[in-house]
Design a protein around this motif. Structure first.
Motif, PDB file in Angstrom:
ATOM      1  N   ASP A 301       7.587  48.861  18.152  1.00 12.76           N
ATOM      2  CA  ASP A 301       7.279  48.886  16.722  1.00 12.76           C
ATOM      3  C   ASP A 301       6.090  49.828  16.524  1.00 12.76           C
ATOM      4  OD1 ASP A 301       6.102  48.338  14.192  1.00 12.76           O
ATOM      5  OD2 ASP A 301       7.049  46.372  14.149  1.00 12.76           O
ATOM      6  N   CYS A 329      15.155  57.654  20.587  1.00 11.34           N
ATOM      7  CA  CYS A 329      15.674  57.424  19.242  1.00 11.34           C
ATOM      8  C   CYS A 329      14.575  56.794  18.386  1.00 11.34           C
ATOM      9  CB  CYS A 329      16.878  56.475  19.270  1.00 11.34           C
ATOM     10  SG  CYS A 329      18.144  56.895  20.491  1.00 11.34           S
ATOM     11  N   GLU A 330      14.653  57.039  17.090  1.00  4.68           N
ATOM     12  CA  GLU A 330      13.708  56.417  16.167  1.00  4.68           C
ATOM     13  C   GLU A 330      14.472  55.931  14.947  1.00  4.68           C
ATOM     14  OE1 GLU A 330       9.677  57.454  13.612  1.00  4.68           O
ATOM     15  OE2 GLU A 330      10.259  58.747  15.296  1.00  4.68           O
ATOM     16  N   GLN A 331      14.329  54.646  14.673  1.00  7.73           N
ATOM     17  CA  GLN A 331      15.044  54.067  13.541  1.00  7.73           C
ATOM     18  C   GLN A 331      14.314  52.803  13.096  1.00  7.73           C
ATOM     19  OE1 GLN A 331      19.188  53.307  14.356  1.00  7.73           O
ATOM     20  NE2 GLN A 331      19.570  52.370  12.364  1.00  7.73           N
ATOM     21  N   GLY A 332      14.192  52.634  11.799  1.00  6.52           N
ATOM     22  CA  GLY A 332      13.552  51.436  11.278  1.00  6.52           C
ATOM     23  C   GLY A 332      12.120  51.262  11.727  1.00  6.52           C
ATOM     24  N   ARG A 334      10.924  52.061  14.632  1.00 11.80           N
ATOM     25  CA  ARG A 334      10.844  51.740  16.059  1.00 11.80           C
ATOM     26  C   ARG A 334      11.240  52.928  16.918  1.00 11.80           C
ATOM     27  NH1 ARG A 334      10.388  46.556  17.778  1.00 11.80           N
ATOM     28  NH2 ARG A 334      10.218  44.967  16.155  1.00 11.80           N
ATOM     29  N   ASP A 338      18.033  55.210  24.378  1.00 13.35           N
ATOM     30  CA  ASP A 338      19.446  54.843  24.407  1.00 13.35           C
ATOM     31  C   ASP A 338      19.782  54.248  25.774  1.00 13.35           C
ATOM     32  OD1 ASP A 338      19.643  56.987  26.174  1.00 13.35           O
ATOM     33  OD2 ASP A 338      20.908  58.221  24.878  1.00 13.35           O
TER      34      ASP A 338
END
Length: 359
Positions: A301, A329-332, A334, A338
């Motif tokens: 986070d 990867c970066e999403q939301g 965070r 992978d």
């Protein structure tokens, strides 16, 4: 210019109790353990440790080992009575040979609601070669006993890469697990530690290519069967994660009690030595938070990390992230890796270390 590191302290909501006693020593084990029936001194020491902390609230409690299922009812109650009555997840590690209807009913009555059972393999030949004391049939029977006692949150441990183990052997183990329809599996590649029986005997690790083939088949098969590969060695049906282990992986504090245990309070790691003394450890909190978080599918986070440590890992490790761009990867909010990236996590962390040591 990055801010200097700052640490916000959070009260520990998880506790681990190490029960080092075993019926025998498994060939692969290098944990702190004892083969002894005299547990009086140990019990007094552990209870004194817990009393000093005065825990009033707890989210998860974990009895690990060693072999916690070796404890008598009185021994178990002495420890259990020192913790809050209401605990969201209370995990008990067990060996199949210890599980009886009477013991299962007793644990259930004491609010244990999650069992982690050390099966390791369903091959009797391999079980004997690694020093286990149960048979494959006993493991199957133990699962049924626990289910009849009302336990739904069950996990088993398996090991792959054992001496003499083939890919077909591993496939049979995983297929047997799937037939049991359990919510959680922890599956580890054999690590030969110098202090283990295997280490002292000079047993060689599994061929790296074979081990890789085993793990790739394990991941593919379990994911096709509906399990989430939520941590490098952990698979669960959706939402059926180990809440206690997530505390480790998500950079939270936790209490550790008993010789052989580790803990972290107010950001400071420690372990308990054989005399019951806390030994503080020098650790790099931010790097450890990254290392543990990237083991999981949830990652790190970023907002919480910046708030806690005062800097952004995307900036400090920009070169490493760029080098492994296909896997990051970066999403939301965070940052995570992978599936293929988690398989090479150790390589990525080694590339991060020189930068960290130069700060």
């Amino acid at each position: 210019m990055e801010k200097k590191q700052k640490v916000q302290l959070n009260a520990a909501r998880s506790a681990y109790v190490h029960v080092p006693f075993c019926h025998g020593i498994c060939s692969y084990c290098a944990f702190y353990r004892r083969v002894s029936q005299d547990r009086t001194g140990w019990l007094d020491l552990v209870c004194d440790e817990i009393r000093k902390v005065e825990i009033r609230e707890l989210d998860t409690l974990y009895f690990g080992g060693g072999t916690p299922s070796i404890l008598t009812e009185d021994e178990f109650d002495r420890i259990r009575s020192l913790f809050p009555k209401q605990i969201h997840e209370f995990t008990m590690e067990c060996n199949p040979e210890d599980i009886t209807p009477e013991k299962a009913a007793f644990w259930k009555s004491r609010s244990v609601n999650r069992i982690s059972m050390g099966v390791q393999t369903f091959d009797d030949r391999l079980l004997k070669s690694i020093g286990r004391r149960h048979s494959a049939q006993k493991a199957r029977e133990a699962v049924e006993i626990l289910r009849r006692a009302g336990f739904e949150n069950l996990s088993i441990d398996l090991i792959f890469g054992l001496p003499g183990q083939t890919l077909q052997d591993v496939k049979r183990d995983v297929m047997e697990f799937l037939q049991m329809d359990l919510p959680h599996l922890s599956i580890y590649s054999l690590q030969i530690e110098p202090d283990s029986v295997f280490g002292k005997q000079g047993v060689h690790p599994c061929d790296e290519d074979l081990e890789a083939d085993m793990f790739e088949w394990i991941i593919r098969t379990l994911k096709e069967s509906g399990y989430e590969h939520y941590e490098i060695s952990s698979f669960a049906k959706p939402g059926r994660y180990s809440r206690h282990n997530l505390a480790y992986w998500q950079d939270r504090d936790f209490f550790g009690f008993g010789p052989g245990a580790s803990g972290r309070e107010q950001g400071q790691r420690y372990h308990i030595d054989s005399r019951g003394q806390r030994i503080l450890e020098e650790t790099d909190g931010p790097f450890e938070a990254l290392m543990m978080g990237l083991r999981t599918q949830f990652g790190v986070d970023l907002s919480a990390f910046r708030e806690k440590y005062g800097w952004d890992p995307r900036r400090r490790y920009a070169d490493v992230i760029k080098r492994y761009a296909p896997h990051f990867c970066e999403q939301g909010g965070r940052l995570f890796l992978d599936e293929d990236g988690r398989e090479i996590l150790n390589t990525i962390l080694v590339d991060m270390l020189p930068e960290e040591s130069c700060e």
